[in-house]
Design a protein around this motif. Structure first.
Motif, mmCIF file in Angstrom:
data_model
loop_
_atom_site.group_PDB
_atom_site.id
_atom_site.type_symbol
_atom_site.label_atom_id
_atom_site.label_comp_id
_atom_site.label_asym_id
_atom_site.label_seq_id
_atom_site.Cartn_x
_atom_site.Cartn_y
_atom_site.Cartn_z
ATOM 1 N N ASP A 13 0.802 -1.142 0.007
ATOM 2 C CA ASP A 13 0.048 0.096 0.116
ATOM 3 C C ASP A 13 0.757 1.448 0.075
ATOM 4 O O ASP A 13 0.214 2.437 0.064
ATOM 5 C CB ASP A 13 -1.161 0.064 1.364
ATOM 6 C CG ASP A 13 -2.424 -0.318 0.917
ATOM 7 O OD1 ASP A 13 -2.357 -0.667 -0.371
ATOM 8 O OD2 ASP A 13 -3.287 -0.352 1.911
ATOM 9 N N GLY A 15 2.276 2.665 -2.303
ATOM 10 C CA GLY A 15 1.889 3.375 -3.583
ATOM 11 C C GLY A 15 2.543 3.025 -4.627
ATOM 12 O O GLY A 15 2.737 3.820 -5.797
ATOM 13 N N LYS A 16 3.223 1.747 -5.047
ATOM 14 C CA LYS A 16 3.956 1.284 -6.057
ATOM 15 C C LYS A 16 3.201 1.197 -7.280
ATOM 16 O O LYS A 16 3.771 1.756 -8.521
ATOM 17 C CB LYS A 16 4.468 -0.249 -5.883
ATOM 18 C CG LYS A 16 5.281 -0.335 -4.731
ATOM 19 C CD LYS A 16 5.598 -1.633 -4.406
ATOM 20 C CE LYS A 16 4.525 -2.457 -3.990
ATOM 21 N NZ LYS A 16 3.965 -1.982 -2.675
ATOM 22 N N THR A 17 2.160 0.642 -7.297
ATOM 23 C CA THR A 17 1.143 0.628 -8.712
ATOM 24 C C THR A 17 0.923 2.054 -8.952
ATOM 25 O O THR A 17 0.847 2.365 -10.342
ATOM 26 C CB THR A 17 -0.053 -0.256 -8.377
ATOM 27 O OG1 THR A 17 0.579 -1.632 -7.960
ATOM 28 C CG2 THR A 17 -0.716 -0.371 -9.722
ATOM 29 N N SER A 18 0.187 2.903 -8.047
ATOM 30 C CA SER A 18 0.151 4.325 -8.383
ATOM 31 C C SER A 18 1.222 4.752 -9.131
ATOM 32 O O SER A 18 1.005 5.676 -10.012
ATOM 33 C CB SER A 18 -0.562 4.986 -7.132
ATOM 34 O OG SER A 18 -1.539 4.171 -6.699
ATOM 35 N N ASP A 37 -7.683 2.346 -6.977
ATOM 36 C CA ASP A 37 -9.113 2.382 -6.619
ATOM 37 C C ASP A 37 -10.097 2.173 -7.480
ATOM 38 O O ASP A 37 -11.333 1.558 -7.112
ATOM 39 C CB ASP A 37 -9.390 3.787 -5.712
ATOM 40 C CG ASP A 37 -8.148 3.977 -4.777
ATOM 41 O OD1 ASP A 37 -8.014 3.237 -3.876
ATOM 42 O OD2 ASP A 37 -7.479 4.811 -5.069
ATOM 43 N N THR A 55 -1.672 -5.733 -5.216
ATOM 44 C CA THR A 55 -0.905 -6.341 -6.341
ATOM 45 C C THR A 55 -0.477 -7.670 -5.950
ATOM 46 O O THR A 55 0.023 -7.946 -4.840
ATOM 47 C CB THR A 55 0.361 -5.640 -6.812
ATOM 48 O OG1 THR A 55 0.203 -4.308 -7.018
ATOM 49 C CG2 THR A 55 1.090 -6.243 -7.768
ATOM 50 N N GLY A 77 3.343 -5.833 -2.563
ATOM 51 C CA GLY A 77 4.366 -5.460 -1.370
ATOM 52 C C GLY A 77 3.777 -6.391 -0.150
ATOM 53 O O GLY A 77 4.469 -6.351 0.863
ATOM 54 N N ASN A 128 6.713 8.808 -0.841
ATOM 55 C CA ASN A 128 5.429 9.090 -1.721
ATOM 56 C C ASN A 128 4.160 9.438 -0.621
ATOM 57 O O ASN A 128 4.342 9.441 0.608
ATOM 58 C CB ASN A 128 5.012 7.706 -2.173
ATOM 59 C CG ASN A 128 3.881 7.714 -3.132
ATOM 60 O OD1 ASN A 128 3.583 8.762 -3.895
ATOM 61 N ND2 ASN A 128 2.903 6.564 -3.173
ATOM 62 N N ASP A 131 1.040 14.424 -0.296
ATOM 63 C CA ASP A 131 -0.241 15.072 -0.433
ATOM 64 C C ASP A 131 -1.104 14.681 0.683
ATOM 65 O O ASP A 131 -2.170 15.331 1.255
ATOM 66 C CB ASP A 131 -0.639 15.076 -1.689
ATOM 67 C CG ASP A 131 -1.232 13.522 -1.985
ATOM 68 O OD1 ASP A 131 -0.458 12.724 -2.049
ATOM 69 O OD2 ASP A 131 -2.499 13.148 -2.017
ATOM 70 N N ARG A 132 -1.052 13.433 1.377
ATOM 71 C CA ARG A 132 -1.781 12.947 2.238
ATOM 72 C C ARG A 132 -1.624 13.781 3.722
ATOM 73 O O ARG A 132 -0.744 14.143 4.092
ATOM 74 C CB ARG A 132 -1.735 11.457 2.309
ATOM 75 C CG ARG A 132 -2.963 10.792 1.867
ATOM 76 C CD ARG A 132 -2.853 9.399 2.128
ATOM 77 N NE ARG A 132 -2.965 8.996 3.561
ATOM 78 C CZ ARG A 132 -2.605 7.893 4.039
ATOM 79 N NH1 ARG A 132 -2.467 7.041 3.159
ATOM 80 N NH2 ARG A 132 -2.634 7.693 5.098
ATOM 81 N N SER A 229 4.048 12.676 -4.784
ATOM 82 C CA SER A 229 3.056 12.005 -4.737
ATOM 83 C C SER A 229 2.677 11.202 -6.096
ATOM 84 O O SER A 229 2.410 11.892 -7.012
ATOM 85 C CB SER A 229 1.956 12.963 -4.432
ATOM 86 O OG SER A 229 0.635 12.337 -4.756
ATOM 87 N N ALA A 230 2.163 10.096 -5.992
ATOM 88 C CA ALA A 230 1.730 9.250 -7.249
ATOM 89 C C ALA A 230 0.444 9.863 -7.535
ATOM 90 O O ALA A 230 0.029 9.682 -8.721
ATOM 91 C CB ALA A 230 1.941 7.713 -7.058
HETATM 92 N N1 LIG Z 1 -3.113 10.416 -1.408
HETATM 93 C C1 LIG Z 1 -2.331 9.685 -1.822
HETATM 94 N N2 LIG Z 1 -2.829 8.269 -2.161
HETATM 95 C C2 LIG Z 1 -2.002 7.457 -2.733
HETATM 96 C C3 LIG Z 1 -0.659 7.835 -3.370
HETATM 97 N N3 LIG Z 1 -0.152 6.653 -3.736
HETATM 98 C C4 LIG Z 1 -0.967 5.861 -3.692
HETATM 99 N N4 LIG Z 1 -2.212 6.210 -2.988
HETATM 100 C C5 LIG Z 1 -3.040 5.278 -2.654
HETATM 101 O O1 LIG Z 1 -2.782 4.277 -1.764
HETATM 102 C C6 LIG Z 1 -3.478 3.152 -2.004
HETATM 103 C C7 LIG Z 1 -2.473 2.042 -2.382
HETATM 104 O O2 LIG Z 1 -1.810 2.427 -3.492
HETATM 105 P P1 LIG Z 1 -1.285 1.390 -4.378
HETATM 106 O O3 LIG Z 1 -0.798 1.831 -5.455
HETATM 107 O O4 LIG Z 1 -2.111 -0.053 -4.694
HETATM 108 O O5 LIG Z 1 0.025 0.660 -3.445
HETATM 109 P P2 LIG Z 1 0.774 -0.553 -3.933
HETATM 110 O O6 LIG Z 1 2.333 -0.145 -3.197
HETATM 111 O O7 LIG Z 1 0.936 -0.799 -5.211
HETATM 112 O O8 LIG Z 1 0.082 -1.641 -2.971
HETATM 113 P P3 LIG Z 1 0.511 -3.360 -3.053
HETATM 114 O O9 LIG Z 1 0.807 -3.657 -4.500
HETATM 115 O O10 LIG Z 1 -0.665 -3.998 -2.909
HETATM 116 O O11 LIG Z 1 1.360 -3.502 -1.968
HETATM 117 C C8 LIG Z 1 -4.472 3.213 -3.137
HETATM 118 O O12 LIG Z 1 -5.511 3.664 -2.507
HETATM 119 C C9 LIG Z 1 -3.751 4.741 -3.841
HETATM 120 O O13 LIG Z 1 -4.877 5.595 -4.425
HETATM 121 C C10 LIG Z 1 -0.130 9.031 -3.187
HETATM 122 O O14 LIG Z 1 0.693 9.561 -3.517
HETATM 123 N N5 LIG Z 1 -1.111 10.060 -2.415
#
Ligand SMILES: Nc1nc2c(ncn2[C@@H]2O[C@H](COP(=O)(O)OP(=O)(O)OP(=O)(O)O)[C@@H](O)[C@H]2O)c(=O)[nH]1
Ligand SMILES: [Mg+2]
Length: 670
Positions: A13, A15-18, A37, A55, A77, A128, A131-132, A229-230
């Motif tokens: 979580d 934010g790798k995929t984002s 999302d 993921t 992750g 990452n 912005d939150r 921020s992704a």
């Molecule tokens: N506000 C904010 N939310 C983010 C940012 N990057 C990711 N998110 C949110 O964080 C959550 C997880 O993002 P993912 O991109 O799925 O994270 P991940 O690292 O790929 O997660 P896994 O692959 O499951 O480990 C989602 O709800 C995104 O919208 C960011 O830079 N800012």
């Protein structure tokens, strides 16, 4: 065009995929970034990934910028899918380790940072989610330095952190504070820089420091940090610049003999196997016949190269050194297969602990058993650590697991993709056996009760911790045909998959002390006579018997996996949590008061981690944070758990021998 194979790694979580999506957008590959999302990203393509927003499998996408093709590998992750990360580590030129500006350094961040460091993979950090609400990039930067590595340097700062307007502001060239930090950091690994700087401070020009930063980043000595921020895109253009300017693109010779490794296998639309491989040297073209995974040979029927955007069909030029390719036509390809000559970086090495749990899978409809077996076999191809074990006698199939989420994913995949609803028996811990003494046994050719045409003598003794199973030749190499020696060694390794108590035997040395065979003999009419000549099959069947006899003389002790844990607790609940830890067999080693919270560190049996995770929110008002990862195996205290043997029972010597001899050799038992 240079190539850079870049892994995006992080705790779940972060934010790798984002971020992957945003990088593709900033590089101009996609018009609109998809969102996790909404379930429309380029890399989370499985239905299950989209439903759950996590993921599960690694995925490759690519973009081209400033003369470099960057292949991005987005990884999962969640710790249950660590095997996916393990498989890509061997093909990376560099990595971006993502850390959330809100949550900071987490358990998986630490594990990944340690592993990247050990492998010497050049790594940038990206903080990452600036912005939150609650984002605190400065605190996270301090955490990186305190908890991961002191060799980090921020290339800029964040303005308006914790608001949607948060921005990344790179330090301007020549910024005195930044220059001073760079000199400090870089001169630690660069004597020439230090000497010049001491003699004359003006020698540390921005260009000279930049050059040292590039060189030391490439050697994984230092780690530049960026933030952004992704979701808003802050800092992402700068991340692209940093990735191409600071991480070393791959070097390799297109004209050398082919060398590559397969790091991912999936099924195509028609059920055919599709392999993802990195080419380290040489060039691969459609219709090439290639050797893979040791002896096997196949013809590549289709090939796609990642080079800026999605994979494009490989043209006549094929795929050269450094490329990541998607291959069709390798029917029995497996994850970890070497293509052509083995690359310098060995594939299939273990970087993380293997799964410590397992469970028996039952089809809801008994008639589905064959379909279940076929489906699990396919899943195990994609994820070799699923490690299928089938008990023919009991008609049971067990799979090994990292955790409960992986179990849910297997359940959903079997139901949705294969139409096989299943249930699971209780999850149990996977133990191992260590040899305690020295034992030897021998069976002679032509001597009762040995019905096989072979002599095999083996000695088993303990080996160093972490040394695996070592097979040694105690006889002359030329005294037996190589095929027979190979059959014996392979069978030794296979047989040690289940020791005296049914668990895998680890860390031991097995020496072949005796070997003998009858040479190939023919009747006068020239037909090979199996009843007079040894075959590899003789050695495959005789070896388990000799080995298990030697092993029972040596003796083994069952060890259970133990995890190391760190538990962060509000100070006032420590009194209620400690007895619960004790009840779960956890042993706290240290506890430290940090402000209003306690940090307790210690060990807990792997099988109890899940129970602890489940009880924690109730005990700590949801404020407790647990990190646990496999640490070592320790001797089981109390009753020794055994696992039913899946294959045969080699200790029932005579019956086994006779039955096997009749069934397998077709020769009458002697
Ligand atoms: N506000 C904010 N939310 C983010 C940012 N990057 C990711 N998110 C949110 O964080 C959550 C997880 O993002 P993912 O991109 O799925 O994270 P991940 O690292 O790929 O997660 P896994 O692959 O499951 O480990 C989602 O709800 C995104 O919208 C960011 O830079 N800012
Ligand atoms: Mg993801």
């Amino acid at each position: 065009m240079k190539t850079l194979n870049l892994g995006i790694l992080a705790h779940v979580d972060a934010g790798k995929t984002s971020l992957t999506e945003r990088l593709l957008h900033c590089a101009g590959v996609i018009d609109e970034p998809g969102s996790v999302d909404a379930g429309n990203t380029r890399t989370d393509t499985l239905a299950l990934e989209r439903q759950r927003g996590i993921t599960i499998r690694s995925a490759v996408v690519s973009f081209a910028v400033a003369g470099t093709t960057v292949n991005l590998i987005d990884t999962p992750g969640h710790p249950d899918f660590i095997a996916e990360v393990e498989r890509v580590l061997g093909v990376l030129d560099g990595a971006v380790l993502v850390v959330s500006a809100v949550e900071g350094v987490q358990a998986q961040t630490r594990l990944l940072a340690r592993t990247l460091h050990r492998l010497g993979i050049p790594t940038l950090f990206f903080v990452n989610k600036v912005d939150r609400a609650g984002a605190d990039p400065d605190r996270v930067l301090r955490q990186l330095a305190d908890r991961l590595t002191p060799h980090v340097v921020a290339l800029g700062r964040v303005d308006a952190a914790g608001t949607p307007a948060a921005r990344w502001i790179p330090h301007p060239p020549g910024d005195p504070g930044h220059q001073a930090r760079l000199v400090d950091l870089l001169s630690a690994h660069d004597d020439a820089l230090l000497a010049a700087y001491v003699a004359d401070e003006r020698t540390a020009t921005p260009d000279r420091l930049r050059e040292a930063l590039v060189a030391q980043t490439a050697r994984a000595r230092v780690h530049p940090v960026l933030a952004g921020s992704a979701v808003t895109g802050a800092g992402v253009d700068e991340l692209i610049d940093a990735v191409t300017a600071l991480l070393p693109a791959t070097a390799g010779d297109d004209h050398a003999p082919l060398s590559g490794t397969v790091f991912k296998v999936e099924r195509g639309a028609a059920g055919e196997k599709v392999a993802y491989a990195r080419i380290f040297a040489g060039t691969l073209r459609v219709r090439d016949r290639i050797r893979h995974g040791g002896g096997r040979e196949s013809r590549v029927t289709a090939l796609a190269v990642f080079d800026g955007g999605d994979a494009t069909p490989g043209d006549a030029a094929g795929a050269g050194a450094g490329r990541i390719v998607r291959l069709h036509g390798l029917a029995d390809v497996r994850v970890g297969d070497v293509l052509g000559v083995p690359p310098e970086r060995p594939a299939g090495r273990r970087h993380f602990a293997p799964p410590t749990l397992e469970t028996v899978v039952e089809p809801v409809r008994p008639a589905d058993r064959p379909a279940l077996h076929a489906a699990l076999t396919q899943l195990a191809e994609q994820d070799p650590l699923i490690n299928l074990r089938q008990d023919d006698r009991r008609q049971e199939i067990a799979v090994s697991l990292y955790g409960e989420v992986q179990k849910e994913v297997i359940e959903a995949t079997l139901a949705d993709d294969y139409g096989v609803p299943v249930t699971f028996r209780e999850t149990t811990t996977v133990c191992v056996e260590r040899v305690v003494g020295v034992g030897a046994a021998v069976e002679w050719i032509g001597r009762d009760p040995n019905p096989f045409l072979g002599t095999v003598g083996l000695r088993v003794e303990p080996g160093p911790v972490g040394g695996g199973v070592e097979f040694r030749l105690g006889i002359e190499l030329g005294s037996m045909p190589l095929a027979f020696l190979k059959a014996i060694e392979e069978t030794v390794r296979e047989t040690l998959g289940q020791g005296l108590h049914g668990w895998a035997v680890i860390d031991c040395v097995v020496t072949l002390t005796h070997g003998g065979y009858w040479a190939r003999q023919s009747h006068s009419h020239g037909v090979f006579d199996k009843s007079m000549s040894s075959t590899a099959g003789d050695f495959r069947h005789l070896t388990p018997l000799v080995l298990m006899t030697a092993l029972s003389r040596a003796g083994t002790r069952v060890h259970e996996p133990v995890h190391r844990f760190r538990l962060d607790l509000p100070a006032d609940v420590v009194g209620t949590v400690l007895p619960v830890l004790a009840g779960l067999g956890a042993a706290p080693r240290s506890s430290t008061l940090r402000g209003t919270s306690y940090l307790i560190e210690g060990e807990v049996p792997a099988g109890r981690v899940h129970a602890l995770e489940q009880r924690l929110p109730g005990l700590t008002r949801g404020e407790g944070a647990l990190e646990a990862e496999f640490d070592h195996h320790r001797p089981v205290r109390g009753p020794v758990p055994s696992r039913p043997r899946w294959d045969h029972d080699p200790l029932h010597r005579k019956e086994y021998l006779l039955a096997v001899a009749r069934r397998v050799t077709g020769r009458p038992a002697r």
